[in-house]
Design a protein around this motif. Sequence first.
Motif, PDB file in Angstrom:
ATOM      1  N   THR A 131      10.687   3.697  -2.916  1.00  0.00           N
ATOM      2  CA  THR A 131      10.870   4.420  -1.647  1.00  0.00           C
ATOM      3  C   THR A 131      10.418   3.560  -0.470  1.00  0.00           C
ATOM      4  OG1 THR A 131      10.380   6.444  -2.874  1.00  0.00           O
ATOM      5  CG2 THR A 131      10.441   6.612  -0.473  1.00  0.00           C
ATOM      6  N   GLN A 132       9.269   2.871  -0.661  1.00  0.00           N
ATOM      7  CA  GLN A 132       8.747   2.004   0.406  1.00  0.00           C
ATOM      8  C   GLN A 132       9.708   0.838   0.652  1.00  0.00           C
ATOM      9  OE1 GLN A 132       4.961   1.205  -1.471  1.00  0.00           O
ATOM     10  NE2 GLN A 132       3.852   2.567  -0.073  1.00  0.00           N
ATOM     11  N   SER A 154      12.878   0.843   0.064  1.00  0.00           N
ATOM     12  CA  SER A 154      14.084   1.412   0.668  1.00  0.00           C
ATOM     13  C   SER A 154      13.913   1.525   2.188  1.00  0.00           C
ATOM     14  CB  SER A 154      14.362   2.787   0.045  1.00  0.00           C
ATOM     15  OG  SER A 154      15.266   3.511   0.842  1.00  0.00           O
ATOM     16  N   LEU A 189      17.993   4.873  -1.628  1.00  0.00           N
ATOM     17  CA  LEU A 189      17.375   4.882  -2.956  1.00  0.00           C
ATOM     18  C   LEU A 189      18.433   4.760  -4.050  1.00  0.00           C
ATOM     19  CD1 LEU A 189      14.519   7.541  -2.790  1.00  0.00           C
ATOM     20  CD2 LEU A 189      14.312   5.137  -3.411  1.00  0.00           C
TER      21      LEU A 189
END
Lengths: 68, 201
Positions: free
Chosen positions: A21-22, A24, A31
């Motif tokens: 997520t980070q 992305s 994602l």
Amino acid sequence: MARSVRVNLDRLLLERRMTLTQLSAKVGLTLANLSILKTGKAKAIRFSTLVALCEALECEPGDLLELE
Amino acid sequence: MPDSARMLTQVVKRFLDFVFILSIAAVVIWPVLMLAFWLNLIGGVDEMRIETYLGFSLAQPDGAQLLHGKGDLDVVSASRYAWLLSYGTREVLSVISLFVVIQLRAVFKSLSDGGAVTAGDASRIGKVGFAIVAWHAIAPCLQYLGGRVVLADLESNVAGLQLHPALELDLIGVFTGLAVIVLSGVLLEAARIREEQALTI
């Protein structure tokens, strides 16, 4: 036997202590697309994407992509 | 897909749904009617007029040809083989039609769901092309064969009238089918490129 390219995203995320997520958010990829890369389903990668990933993960293209 | 194209896709899909039901009915009901007539349950074979593709020519009393041509003629014949061949031909062509409708229906369902043409759709369009070629190859053979069988039973008592078996070979139809097969190959390649593009990160 036909060779393929492996994307070492899992290993690099672990070493950099970063989540998908980070990454992305840093790179600007969804994602879903990162997941496609991570699971080896991608057919091709754009140079712009490769540059963005290498900058976010502070690595060389050879660290991210491996011929197997 | 633009709204106008989407609307048109929906209209065609609904039309194909309607044609599908008619085709199913034709494929199922026709053999049942044939069997009923054969067994004399509904009227009899002797009362049937057989539609046959024949060539004809009419000569004047002095032997000069007055007119000639070919087309679908209604012939009264007691030949069971001719009757069976005539209506069996319709059944064969109905089955080919049903196959085409099924393939096209699947393609338009996929398109109306908002998706792009897939490899499966391209393959179905290729099958439609083969069916078109098959139709235009089989129909003339059945026409000619049917004509021969009917004429073998028929006694013409009209002076100067001659009937002979005929067939109509539609080369444009054959080449249309071949063109559809080629186009399906192009669509297959396009679907492959699209899939590759979708998996390019």
